[in-house]
Design a protein around this motif. Structure first.
Motif, mmCIF file in Angstrom:
data_model
loop_
_atom_site.group_PDB
_atom_site.id
_atom_site.type_symbol
_atom_site.label_atom_id
_atom_site.label_comp_id
_atom_site.label_asym_id
_atom_site.label_seq_id
_atom_site.Cartn_x
_atom_site.Cartn_y
_atom_site.Cartn_z
ATOM 1 N N VAL A 177 14.497 -64.129 44.197
ATOM 2 C CA VAL A 177 13.431 -64.306 43.201
ATOM 3 C C VAL A 177 13.738 -63.486 41.949
ATOM 4 O O VAL A 177 13.536 -63.949 40.817
ATOM 5 C CB VAL A 177 12.070 -63.886 43.794
ATOM 6 N N ALA A 178 14.238 -62.268 42.153
ATOM 7 C CA ALA A 178 14.562 -61.394 41.024
ATOM 8 C C ALA A 178 15.654 -61.993 40.155
ATOM 9 O O ALA A 178 15.587 -61.946 38.919
ATOM 10 C CB ALA A 178 14.982 -60.020 41.537
ATOM 11 N N ILE A 179 16.683 -62.577 40.783
ATOM 12 C CA ILE A 179 17.762 -63.213 40.020
ATOM 13 C C ILE A 179 17.231 -64.406 39.237
ATOM 14 O O ILE A 179 17.605 -64.632 38.076
ATOM 15 C CB ILE A 179 18.902 -63.648 40.959
ATOM 16 N N ALA A 180 16.332 -65.181 39.859
ATOM 17 C CA ALA A 180 15.734 -66.321 39.170
ATOM 18 C C ALA A 180 14.936 -65.852 37.954
ATOM 19 O O ALA A 180 15.015 -66.443 36.862
ATOM 20 C CB ALA A 180 14.842 -67.107 40.127
ATOM 21 N N LEU A 181 14.160 -64.787 38.128
ATOM 22 C CA LEU A 181 13.392 -64.225 37.011
ATOM 23 C C LEU A 181 14.315 -63.702 35.913
ATOM 24 O O LEU A 181 14.011 -63.830 34.719
ATOM 25 C CB LEU A 181 12.491 -63.093 37.508
ATOM 26 N N LEU A 182 15.433 -63.122 36.317
ATOM 27 C CA LEU A 182 16.390 -62.608 35.341
ATOM 28 C C LEU A 182 16.961 -63.748 34.497
ATOM 29 O O LEU A 182 17.109 -63.609 33.274
ATOM 30 C CB LEU A 182 17.520 -61.876 36.064
ATOM 31 N N LEU A 183 17.264 -64.867 35.125
ATOM 32 C CA LEU A 183 17.788 -66.016 34.390
ATOM 33 C C LEU A 183 16.731 -66.590 33.447
ATOM 34 O O LEU A 183 17.045 -66.994 32.319
ATOM 35 C CB LEU A 183 18.273 -67.082 35.368
ATOM 36 N N VAL A 184 15.477 -66.622 33.917
ATOM 37 C CA VAL A 184 14.381 -67.075 33.057
ATOM 38 C C VAL A 184 14.251 -66.145 31.847
ATOM 39 O O VAL A 184 14.110 -66.602 30.701
ATOM 40 C CB VAL A 184 13.055 -67.123 33.837
ATOM 41 N N ALA A 185 14.308 -64.838 32.097
ATOM 42 C CA ALA A 185 14.208 -63.856 31.016
ATOM 43 C C ALA A 185 15.371 -64.012 30.042
ATOM 44 O O ALA A 185 15.197 -63.867 28.820
ATOM 45 C CB ALA A 185 14.185 -62.442 31.593
ATOM 46 N N PHE A 186 16.553 -64.320 30.553
ATOM 47 C CA PHE A 186 17.730 -64.494 29.703
ATOM 48 C C PHE A 186 17.549 -65.683 28.762
ATOM 49 O O PHE A 186 17.812 -65.581 27.555
ATOM 50 C CB PHE A 186 18.962 -64.687 30.579
ATOM 51 N N VAL A 187 17.087 -66.795 29.315
ATOM 52 C CA VAL A 187 16.851 -67.989 28.490
ATOM 53 C C VAL A 187 15.773 -67.709 27.444
ATOM 54 O O VAL A 187 15.922 -68.066 26.261
ATOM 55 C CB VAL A 187 16.452 -69.185 29.373
ATOM 56 N N LEU A 188 14.694 -67.051 27.856
ATOM 57 C CA LEU A 188 13.615 -66.726 26.917
ATOM 58 C C LEU A 188 14.062 -65.718 25.875
ATOM 59 O O LEU A 188 13.567 -65.731 24.734
ATOM 60 C CB LEU A 188 12.406 -66.190 27.691
ATOM 61 N N THR A 189 14.984 -64.845 26.242
ATOM 62 C CA THR A 189 15.533 -63.883 25.284
ATOM 63 C C THR A 189 16.248 -64.609 24.153
ATOM 64 O O THR A 189 16.053 -64.296 22.972
ATOM 65 C CB THR A 189 16.515 -62.919 25.981
ATOM 66 N N ILE A 190 17.063 -65.587 24.514
ATOM 67 C CA ILE A 190 17.786 -66.350 23.502
ATOM 68 C C ILE A 190 16.820 -67.173 22.651
ATOM 69 O O ILE A 190 16.921 -67.202 21.415
ATOM 70 C CB ILE A 190 18.824 -67.269 24.182
ATOM 71 N N TRP A 191 15.862 -67.833 23.306
ATOM 72 C CA TRP A 191 14.936 -68.688 22.566
ATOM 73 C C TRP A 191 14.021 -67.876 21.644
ATOM 74 O O TRP A 191 13.836 -68.241 20.479
ATOM 75 C CB TRP A 191 14.090 -69.511 23.535
ATOM 76 N N SER A 192 13.452 -66.784 22.164
ATOM 77 C CA SER A 192 12.563 -65.975 21.333
ATOM 78 C C SER A 192 13.329 -65.309 20.199
ATOM 79 O O SER A 192 12.790 -65.113 19.106
ATOM 80 C CB SER A 192 11.847 -64.914 22.175
ATOM 81 N N GLY A 193 14.609 -64.987 20.432
ATOM 82 C CA GLY A 193 15.435 -64.444 19.362
ATOM 83 C C GLY A 193 15.653 -65.476 18.266
ATOM 84 O O GLY A 193 15.584 -65.155 17.076
ATOM 85 N N TYR A 194 15.891 -66.718 18.678
ATOM 86 C CA TYR A 194 16.026 -67.803 17.699
ATOM 87 C C TYR A 194 14.738 -67.959 16.888
ATOM 88 O O TYR A 194 14.788 -68.086 15.653
ATOM 89 C CB TYR A 194 16.355 -69.111 18.415
ATOM 90 N N GLU A 195 13.589 -67.932 17.570
ATOM 91 C CA GLU A 195 12.312 -68.077 16.866
ATOM 92 C C GLU A 195 12.104 -66.936 15.871
ATOM 93 O O GLU A 195 11.610 -67.166 14.751
ATOM 94 C CB GLU A 195 11.169 -68.094 17.879
ATOM 95 N N PHE A 196 12.474 -65.718 16.268
ATOM 96 C CA PHE A 196 12.295 -64.565 15.389
ATOM 97 C C PHE A 196 13.131 -64.704 14.118
ATOM 98 O O PHE A 196 12.616 -64.564 12.999
ATOM 99 C CB PHE A 196 12.668 -63.282 16.131
ATOM 100 N N PHE A 197 14.432 -64.978 14.277
ATOM 101 C CA PHE A 197 15.300 -65.083 13.107
ATOM 102 C C PHE A 197 14.958 -66.311 12.264
ATOM 103 O O PHE A 197 15.128 -66.297 11.041
ATOM 104 C CB PHE A 197 16.762 -65.101 13.538
ATOM 105 N N ARG A 198 14.446 -67.360 12.902
ATOM 106 C CA ARG A 198 13.985 -68.526 12.160
ATOM 107 C C ARG A 198 12.806 -68.147 11.271
ATOM 108 O O ARG A 198 12.752 -68.534 10.088
ATOM 109 C CB ARG A 198 13.568 -69.630 13.132
ATOM 110 N N ASP A 199 11.844 -67.371 11.816
ATOM 111 C CA ASP A 199 10.679 -66.952 11.035
ATOM 112 C C ASP A 199 11.076 -65.978 9.926
ATOM 113 O O ASP A 199 10.484 -65.999 8.835
ATOM 114 C CB ASP A 199 9.643 -66.302 11.954
ATOM 115 N N VAL A 200 12.058 -65.130 10.197
ATOM 116 C CA VAL A 200 12.551 -64.227 9.149
ATOM 117 C C VAL A 200 13.152 -65.035 8.008
ATOM 118 O O VAL A 200 12.917 -64.749 6.829
ATOM 119 C CB VAL A 200 13.599 -63.249 9.728
ATOM 120 N N TRP A 201 13.910 -66.064 8.336
ATOM 121 C CA TRP A 201 14.527 -66.898 7.310
ATOM 122 C C TRP A 201 13.470 -67.610 6.472
ATOM 123 O O TRP A 201 13.615 -67.721 5.249
ATOM 124 C CB TRP A 201 15.455 -67.918 7.965
#
Length: 213
Positions: A177-201
């Motif tokens: 379960v922890a590994i699954a959560l880690l992968l979910v967090a990894f995907v959300l890390t990339i997506w939320s980072g994209y959203e942040f830099f998109r809003d900065v732009w």
């Protein structure tokens, strides 16, 4: 009198840096090396010290929630808190990612760690520097990322695969379960980072104007 002689209401006094939220933030920073030492003791094979590391991580996550709530409720938001709070968050999670990468010693865990740390510190440094006059609201995906990341790192800090007896199977299930959560967090890390830099732009003109002035 509630107004000055010029008819203007005086600005409220800034809260002192000596307050409970900042003390809790400082505590989280102080706990980082202790957490790292407990996590990596005996190469990460010590059940006792891995459990101690989990307790330290749990305290850090709880105080992160508490100090923010207190600061907002009591109007104790300070410049020190704005800088130290994200540093404390990134320090404890960064130590967790690096420590777990050392223990697990797999290419995919190191890849996740490097990508996450680059994203986290890039966003944090950008918020503390060029975005002083522009507010980028926290996206919902960022909040989900934080929750999934905290749960994953907390579970993985525990000695789930080192226990024997009746805890053997529950430990393996929780690890999965922890590994699954880690992968979910990894995907959300990339997506939320994209959203942040998109809003900065999108707000780049607002960012440039104060600099030009």
């Amino acid at each position: 009198m509630s107004e000055t002689s010029t008819g203007q209401t005086p600005a409220p006094a800034k809260p002192s840096n000596w307050n409970l939220p900042n003390a809790l933030t400082t505590l989280r920073i102080v706990l980082v090396p202790f957490y790292g030492w407990a996590l990596l003791y005996d190469g990460g094979d010590s059940i006792t010290w891995r459990t101690v590391a989990w307790a330290i991580f749990f305290v850090a996550m709880v105080t992160d929630k508490i100090d923010g709530d207190i600061a907002r409720a009591r109007n104790l938001v300070t410049d020190f808190g704005k800088i130290a709070d994200p540093i404390a968050d990134k320090a404890i999670t960064g130590m967790a990612f690096i420590g777990l990468s050392i223990i697990m010693d797999t290419w995919w865990m190191w890849t996740i760690t490097i990508v996450v740390l680059v994203r986290e510190w890039a966003v944090t440094l950008l918020r503390l520097s060029v975005l002083k006059s522009v507010v980028i609201a926290a996206a919902r995906s960022g909040k989900w990322k934080t929750a999934a990341q905290a749960l994953a790192l907390g579970f993985l800090t525990l000695p789930l695969l080192e226990v024997d007896g009746w805890l053997d199977v529950p430990g393996e299930i929780t690890y999965g379960v922890a590994i699954a959560l880690l992968l979910v967090a990894f995907v959300l890390t990339i997506w939320s980072g994209y959203e942040f830099f998109r809003d900065v732009w999108k707000q780049r003109d607002s960012i440039r104007r104060p600099s030009a002035a």
